[in-house]
Motif scaffolding. Structure first.
Motif, PDB file in Angstrom:
ATOM      1  N   PHE A 145       0.838  -1.204   0.000  1.00 12.75           N
ATOM      2  CA  PHE A 145       0.000   0.000   0.000  1.00 12.75           C
ATOM      3  C   PHE A 145       0.873   1.255   0.000  1.00 12.75           C
ATOM      4  O   PHE A 145       0.699   2.161  -0.823  1.00 12.75           O
ATOM      5  N   VAL A 146       1.804   1.286   0.915  1.00 14.62           N
ATOM      6  CA  VAL A 146       2.650   2.481   1.041  1.00 14.62           C
ATOM      7  C   VAL A 146       3.525   2.661  -0.198  1.00 14.62           C
ATOM      8  O   VAL A 146       3.607   3.752  -0.762  1.00 14.62           O
ATOM      9  N   LEU A 147       4.157   1.579  -0.623  1.00 20.94           N
ATOM     10  CA  LEU A 147       5.083   1.682  -1.758  1.00 20.94           C
ATOM     11  C   LEU A 147       4.361   2.048  -3.054  1.00 20.94           C
ATOM     12  O   LEU A 147       4.792   2.943  -3.783  1.00 20.94           O
ATOM     13  N   HIS A 148       3.274   1.355  -3.316  1.00 24.32           N
ATOM     14  CA  HIS A 148       2.666   1.487  -4.641  1.00 24.32           C
ATOM     15  C   HIS A 148       1.481   2.450  -4.667  1.00 24.32           C
ATOM     16  O   HIS A 148       1.354   3.238  -5.589  1.00 24.32           O
ATOM     17  N   GLU A 149       0.612   2.346  -3.662  1.00 30.15           N
ATOM     18  CA  GLU A 149      -0.608   3.145  -3.722  1.00 30.15           C
ATOM     19  C   GLU A 149      -0.398   4.563  -3.198  1.00 30.15           C
ATOM     20  O   GLU A 149      -0.984   5.503  -3.710  1.00 30.15           O
ATOM     21  N   VAL A 150       0.433   4.701  -2.172  1.00 34.60           N
ATOM     22  CA  VAL A 150       0.642   6.042  -1.617  1.00 34.60           C
ATOM     23  C   VAL A 150       1.777   6.759  -2.342  1.00 34.60           C
ATOM     24  O   VAL A 150       1.617   7.876  -2.827  1.00 34.60           O
ATOM     25  N   PHE A 151       2.935   6.104  -2.448  1.00 38.94           N
ATOM     26  CA  PHE A 151       4.104   6.814  -2.996  1.00 38.94           C
ATOM     27  C   PHE A 151       4.438   6.457  -4.438  1.00 38.94           C
ATOM     28  O   PHE A 151       5.314   7.082  -5.025  1.00 38.94           O
ATOM     29  N   ASN A 152       3.772   5.457  -4.957  1.00 35.93           N
ATOM     30  CA  ASN A 152       3.945   5.169  -6.373  1.00 35.93           C
ATOM     31  C   ASN A 152       5.421   5.074  -6.753  1.00 35.93           C
ATOM     32  O   ASN A 152       5.884   5.719  -7.704  1.00 35.93           O
ATOM     33  N   VAL A 153       6.151   4.263  -6.024  1.00 38.36           N
ATOM     34  CA  VAL A 153       7.613   4.291  -6.162  1.00 38.36           C
ATOM     35  C   VAL A 153       8.091   3.858  -7.547  1.00 38.36           C
ATOM     36  O   VAL A 153       9.092   4.389  -8.050  1.00 38.36           O
ATOM     37  N   VAL A 154       7.405   2.937  -8.172  1.00 37.12           N
ATOM     38  CA  VAL A 154       7.875   2.471  -9.483  1.00 37.12           C
ATOM     39  C   VAL A 154       7.871   3.631 -10.483  1.00 37.12           C
ATOM     40  O   VAL A 154       8.860   3.873 -11.197  1.00 37.12           O
ATOM     41  N   GLU A 155       6.761   4.356 -10.473  1.00 35.72           N
ATOM     42  CA  GLU A 155       6.650   5.505 -11.375  1.00 35.72           C
ATOM     43  C   GLU A 155       7.681   6.582 -11.025  1.00 35.72           C
ATOM     44  O   GLU A 155       8.347   7.131 -11.897  1.00 35.72           O
ATOM     45  N   GLU A 156       7.802   6.842  -9.758  1.00 35.78           N
ATOM     46  CA  GLU A 156       8.715   7.886  -9.284  1.00 35.78           C
ATOM     47  C   GLU A 156      10.172   7.586  -9.655  1.00 35.78           C
ATOM     48  O   GLU A 156      10.942   8.497  -9.918  1.00 35.78           O
ATOM     49  N   LEU A 157      10.508   6.303  -9.656  1.00 39.29           N
ATOM     50  CA  LEU A 157      11.914   5.943  -9.876  1.00 39.29           C
ATOM     51  C   LEU A 157      12.226   5.597 -11.332  1.00 39.29           C
ATOM     52  O   LEU A 157      13.387   5.367 -11.670  1.00 39.29           O
ATOM     53  N   LYS A 158      11.197   5.563 -12.143  1.00 37.72           N
ATOM     54  CA  LYS A 158      11.396   5.194 -13.551  1.00 37.72           C
ATOM     55  C   LYS A 158      12.403   6.095 -14.237  1.00 37.72           C
ATOM     56  O   LYS A 158      13.168   5.663 -15.100  1.00 37.72           O
ATOM     57  N   VAL A 159      12.408   7.379 -13.867  1.00 38.90           N
ATOM     58  CA  VAL A 159      13.331   8.334 -14.503  1.00 38.90           C
ATOM     59  C   VAL A 159      14.767   8.173 -14.022  1.00 38.90           C
ATOM     60  O   VAL A 159      15.685   8.753 -14.615  1.00 38.90           O
ATOM     61  N   CYS A 160      14.938   7.425 -12.931  1.00 37.22           N
ATOM     62  CA  CYS A 160      16.306   7.231 -12.432  1.00 37.22           C
ATOM     63  C   CYS A 160      16.917   6.058 -13.185  1.00 37.22           C
ATOM     64  O   CYS A 160      16.424   4.928 -13.092  1.00 37.22           O
ATOM     65  N   PRO A 161      17.996   6.319 -13.932  1.00 35.57           N
ATOM     66  CA  PRO A 161      18.533   5.271 -14.811  1.00 35.57           C
ATOM     67  C   PRO A 161      18.723   3.897 -14.158  1.00 35.57           C
ATOM     68  O   PRO A 161      18.288   2.899 -14.736  1.00 35.57           O
ATOM     69  N   PRO A 162      19.302   3.818 -12.950  1.00 34.56           N
ATOM     70  CA  PRO A 162      19.525   2.453 -12.444  1.00 34.56           C
ATOM     71  C   PRO A 162      18.217   1.723 -12.108  1.00 34.56           C
ATOM     72  O   PRO A 162      18.220   0.500 -11.982  1.00 34.56           O
ATOM     73  N   HIS A 163      17.131   2.474 -11.964  1.00 34.02           N
ATOM     74  CA  HIS A 163      15.888   1.840 -11.524  1.00 34.02           C
ATOM     75  C   HIS A 163      14.788   1.860 -12.582  1.00 34.02           C
ATOM     76  O   HIS A 163      13.624   1.585 -12.274  1.00 34.02           O
ATOM     77  N   ALA A 164      15.167   2.172 -13.812  1.00 29.76           N
ATOM     78  CA  ALA A 164      14.181   2.318 -14.878  1.00 29.76           C
ATOM     79  C   ALA A 164      13.377   1.038 -15.104  1.00 29.76           C
ATOM     80  O   ALA A 164      12.218   1.077 -15.507  1.00 29.76           O
ATOM     81  N   GLU A 165      13.999  -0.088 -14.817  1.00 30.93           N
ATOM     82  CA  GLU A 165      13.358  -1.366 -15.127  1.00 30.93           C
ATOM     83  C   GLU A 165      12.649  -2.008 -13.937  1.00 30.93           C
ATOM     84  O   GLU A 165      12.053  -3.079 -14.069  1.00 30.93           O
ATOM     85  N   VAL A 166      12.755  -1.373 -12.783  1.00 28.94           N
ATOM     86  CA  VAL A 166      12.164  -1.999 -11.590  1.00 28.94           C
ATOM     87  C   VAL A 166      10.641  -1.939 -11.673  1.00 28.94           C
ATOM     88  O   VAL A 166      10.072  -0.885 -11.955  1.00 28.94           O
ATOM     89  N   ASP A 167       9.993  -3.081 -11.465  1.00 31.79           N
ATOM     90  CA  ASP A 167       8.525  -3.038 -11.482  1.00 31.79           C
ATOM     91  C   ASP A 167       7.940  -3.528 -10.155  1.00 31.79           C
ATOM     92  O   ASP A 167       8.651  -4.063  -9.299  1.00 31.79           O
ATOM     93  N   ALA A 168       6.659  -3.306 -10.001  1.00 33.60           N
ATOM     94  CA  ALA A 168       5.997  -3.613  -8.729  1.00 33.60           C
ATOM     95  C   ALA A 168       6.063  -5.105  -8.407  1.00 33.60           C
ATOM     96  O   ALA A 168       6.259  -5.493  -7.237  1.00 33.60           O
ATOM     97  N   ASP A 169       5.929  -5.948  -9.429  1.00 35.64           N
ATOM     98  CA  ASP A 169       5.957  -7.385  -9.168  1.00 35.64           C
ATOM     99  C   ASP A 169       7.295  -7.813  -8.576  1.00 35.64           C
ATOM    100  O   ASP A 169       7.354  -8.648  -7.667  1.00 35.64           O
ATOM    101  N   THR A 170       8.373  -7.251  -9.137  1.00 41.61           N
ATOM    102  CA  THR A 170       9.700  -7.590  -8.615  1.00 41.61           C
ATOM    103  C   THR A 170       9.803  -7.177  -7.150  1.00 41.61           C
ATOM    104  O   THR A 170      10.238  -7.953  -6.291  1.00 41.61           O
ATOM    105  N   ILE A 171       9.394  -5.932  -6.891  1.00 40.81           N
ATOM    106  CA  ILE A 171       9.469  -5.437  -5.502  1.00 40.81           C
ATOM    107  C   ILE A 171       8.662  -6.344  -4.580  1.00 40.81           C
ATOM    108  O   ILE A 171       9.140  -6.773  -3.527  1.00 40.81           O
ATOM    109  N   ASN A 172       7.459  -6.657  -4.982  1.00 38.76           N
ATOM    110  CA  ASN A 172       6.600  -7.472  -4.120  1.00 38.76           C
ATOM    111  C   ASN A 172       7.175  -8.869  -3.904  1.00 38.76           C
ATOM    112  O   ASN A 172       7.118  -9.408  -2.794  1.00 38.76           O
TER     113      ASN A 172
END
Lengths: 598, 598
Positions: free
Chosen positions: B13-40
């Motif tokens: 909830f906090v990571l994805h629904e509140v802070f939307n971390v995947v979207e937020e970090l997409k612009v950061c080159p090292p994290h461009a490929e990180v997706d929610a499924d991987t994190i979970n």
């Protein structure tokens, strides 16, 4: 290693200058002859015992703990505890405030309590052995048969035997109505008890040759719940008619608990396996009889926390003056040293002053309570006895919960003053925190105290007893309201006094509609009441100090007292602002949370 | 015995629904490929490690503690710790958020932090071994020479070696400027270090074959005070050019501390007896280099308390549902039982909800901080990097002090829910309290954090950074101010936001006239700031929950979140009323107390 100096000057101030106990008790026949010199001499000697005998065993007792021999069911207290207890009984200390008819010295309870504060500062775990004995003495003295009193009281008064209170069972702590231990009547008028008790402090140990257990149990066909509980006297060793010891009785220690603190006191699981006991008081009225002991014990627990707060404060103060670290924000103070002593930092001072204010406020409250108890027992005027009893009933849950919450906060602040060293056992500070923690739980958790205060002591009689205390506050406000030097103390006190009436009415009205409102408000309510009480005593103490200064005294003690009172009103008393808001926020946000607490 | 279930749903909830971390970090080159499924998936696996490997060793580790062999200076961690660590490195967990150049998996810090929360819930003492290693990794990664990085980072990333930070000495904790350990330059470019360090967590142990100590020391002729401190890398075993281990270096454990808690972690006195080290970063700039590690460590300490709060809450909740005792004040709820489960009592619910709110608010704050760190390190836009760094600098002392004070309060409430059983070791609750206690002290006491916040982070730049956070609050108020369902959350938040500006200006003005006013206000100021931050996150979380419900979700999670937010604003947030009063009561009542503190 910590140190401890009995706070005799502050005790004398509270006893003689604030509460004038000698004058107050002169009308009570048993205390007509007690004078200030006697009280002071007793406390000075008592302080020596505490500091020189009990205190040196505190850290070692914590480290060693108690040990149970599972084969013999015997428990050994830590090294030195037995010898210290021997010195204690040789000094006649158990007899201090006991009835002369049974070998007691007949001093007022208020003296015994000051003595106990010092014992608690010195060694809470050790002090629980004689402390519980004194509770058993009180209970038997009030409710025992003549035969029981003759046989047991002299030994409890001399300290040769110790006592316990056996209430809790694995499935029931707060809710004693659930208890299951059975008592079967025997043809000879005794009872055979069977069951299991837990959390029995000082339940088994090697300090004394016999242990007098006061045990709650059910008679056959007793009504269910708390109205079917009776109290029994169950000695570890049977006692013959001549007072000598007989056979071992069927009550023994099945295990000792490993606890967060008070390691030096054996917390026992007690097995009753056909143990023979005699009835104390009336059948099925055991809880009432036990309550004599519990009310005294609640004051005693408050006193444990005041004792711990005092000793923790003394050590944190010494450390804060000694430890150099960083410079004062307002410019170097110890220019000859590479850094300033940490007492220059405002927040360090705040932590120290919090502990000091809580120790001194607690001492005043407990002294007042003890004096009420003495008057309740011995004042010739029945109305005074009744008023004293009422006020004491009101103040007891406050003394238990407010003082123990404060004590935990204060000992934690004192630990914090030591930084990382506070977390290390050898400095002794973390033990004070661990020992203080139990005081918020036993003898009725602090939540239970708050329900007792708000439900039974305040709302059940429509605030009548609270008004009695309110009159004391109003009288002080009336008397000192015109004194400009007292304004800083009197104004916030008067304001809270007024608020308290409205606040109580409001909570009462809500509680009438929904009883959960009482449960939701009780804990913050008790703390508001605690601050009203502390505010009253700090204002009285400030008044005495100002008068002494006005009369020409240059004793820095009075200046210190004014500074502490000023700090208290400025920094601790404002907690009431939040507490009243929180209480007024009601029960719905607590009760309508089934999803959150799923 | 306690139990633990990783709070994956709330983390998602906090990571994805509140802070939307995947979207937020997409612009950061090292994290461009990180997706929610991987994190979970990572967190699910990480939760298994925490719950199944680290957690079962928590109680036993506390009971056994660490042991030092004085002859060999070797330290043994409690039984099972070494094996758990082996499993940990076999799972590749140390590499989670490390640089792929050195063998890391390159996941964002925000994932590592969520993982660490679970480790801390499971076993704070054990987690400090890998936790300190990760700090050493960060510091070397940022400040090490190429040679140091090549030689040491791969081993820290794999977890084969662990790390420490050696700062404190017996006479200096907070005041590192006083430190005395000496570093003598050698002809080969290395340094010989001599001195004594104390309170070195994980300073010596049997989990890894080598330990990389980062040691603060003084070069000859270094300036006095904190400007003359350099940082050195001192391995336990020398490391040959090929990465293999050489001789034992002259740094060894002289003793281990006996502490209130975190018994499973070895807190070592470290003797440097001509130990050979290499310089990290610039001479005399050691503190700056170490601060990389300290800032991360401060978030880490906040995370320890959130972890302890979560696990304590889970167990207290289960107990409150299971333990029957007394009846509900508003009428029996479990009529088929002899008493109601204690969760029916409003104050029990309050204690539970306090812990829940502090865990969830803390999780949100730390996730936000971790995301800021990821953006500070990797965001392509320099302004975003700077803003992130500024906000993180502001929030770090709040995360450290507010969360650890809350954690201590919350674990204590959870202990209290257990009544007397909470005080008994086997139930595990008292360990959480003891472990949580150190978090208020190490990595800079909470008083030091408050001075850092108010003095350096707020007043030193005239509140500029605070205004950045204020803009976030204002934006939310603007956005949600018209939403009637959000009024109960937005109104108090907006009110405090306005108050905060005035409050800060007022304290700043006073501090300008008298710096002790800053010292007197700092601790309550930090807690007010903490509530502003929590209020902001709870309002955001409530907004997300309301939107989900409006969109048709029937997941009770969202209802639970709203209930917790409602409770938070009604019962915890009002603490600010008292805090502001206390801060405004100023410094004089603290400083003008020489008689009281004589």
């Amino acid at each position: 290693m910590p140190t401890y100096t009995p706070p005799l000057r502050d005790m004398q101030f509270v006893l003689h200058e604030v509460f004038n106990v000698v004058e107050e008790l002169k009308v009570c026949p048993p205390h007509a002859e007690v004078d200030a010199d006697t009280i002071n001499a007793v406390l000075e000697e008592g302080g020596k015992f505490a500091a020189e005998v009990a205190f040196p065993l505190n850290l070692s007792g914590d480290q060693e703990g108690c040990t149970l021999d599972k084969a013999t069911h015997e428990v050994k207290a830590p090294k030195g505890f037995k010898e210290a207890y021997k010195t204690y009984i040789e000094g006649g200390w158990p007899a201090l405030s006991c009835d002369p008819e049974y070998g007691g010295q007949g001093l007022p309870f208020v003296v015994n309590q000051a003595f106990y504060e010092m014992l608690n500062s010195a060694n809470q775990a050790w002090t629980m052995y004689p402390g519980l004995s004194h509770g058993a003495y009180e209970c038997l003295h009030a409710h025992g048969t003549e035969a029981q009193k003759k046989l047991y009281l002299p030994k409890l008064v001399s300290g040769e035997w110790t006592g316990t209170m056996c209430l809790t069972e694995p499935h029931c702590g707060t809710d004693l109505g659930l208890l299951r231990t059975k008592a079967e009547p025997q043809p000879d008028g005794t009872y055979k008890l069977t069951g299991q008790k837990i959390f029995i402090s000082a339940g088994e140990h090697d300090l004394a040759e016999n242990i007098v257990h006061l045990v709650l149990a059910r008679l056959p066909d007793a009504p269910q719940g708390s109205k079917g509980i009776s109290l029994f006297l169950v000695p570890k060793f049977h006692v013959k008619a001549d007072g000598s010891l007989g056979e071992r009785n069927g009550i023994y220690c099945g295990g000792i608990e490993h606890k967060m603190g008070i390691h030096g006191n054996a917390t026992c699981q007690m097995i009753l396996d056909g143990a023979v006991g005699t009835l104390v008081g009336q059948p099925n009225k055991g809880l009432q009889a036990m309550f004599v002991m519990m009310n005294a014990a609640r004051l005693g627990v408050g006193n444990q926390s005041v004792g711990l707060t005092e000793v923790a404060f003394q050590n944190a103060l010494a450390y804060a003056k000694d430890r150099i670290q960083m410079r004062s924000l307002s410019g170097a103070k110890a220019k000859d040293k590479p850094a300033d002593p940490i007492i220059v930092h405002p927040d360090v001072r705040k932590m120290l002053l919090t502990a000091k204010a809580y120790a001194e406020g607690g001492r005043a409250l407990l002294t007042f309570c003890a004096l009420l108890l003495d008057k309740e027992l011995h004042h010739p005027d029945e109305k005074v006895r009744q008023d004293s009893a009422d006020l004491l009933a009101l103040l007891t849950p406050i003394a238990k919960a407010f003082l123990t919450d404060n004590g935990f906060e204060a000992t934690n602040h004192c630990l914090q003053v030591f930084g990382g060293h506070g977390y290390i056992k050898e400095w002794g500070m973390e033990q004070y925190v661990r020992d203080a923690r139990i005081n918020m739980i036993y003898e009725g958790t602090n939540t239970v105290q708050s329900l007792d205060l708000l439900g039974r002591k305040v709302l059940a009689n429509n605030g009548a007893t609270l008004k009695k205390f309110g009159k004391l506050v109003a009288a002080l406000v009336e008397e000192e309201g015109v004194n400009e030097k007292m304004a800083e103390f009197i104004n916030p006190l008067a304001y809270l006094g007024e608020q308290m009436t409205k606040f109580t009415t409001e909570i009462g009205f809500r509680g009438f509609q929904n009883p959960d409102e009482v449960g939701a408000a009780a804990v913050p309510y008790l703390r508001v009441a605690g601050h009203l009480v502390f505010g009253y005593f700090f204002a009285r103490m400030a008044s005495v100090a100002l008068k002494a200064i006005a009369a020409g005294s240059t004793d820095p003690f009075y200046t210190a007292k004014l500074q502490t009172a000023r700090f208290y009103f400025a920094k601790l008393f404002p907690e009431t602002a939040t507490l009243m808001r929180v209480a007024r926020a009601g029960s719905q946000v607590l009760m309508d949370t089934d999803a959150a607490l799923a």
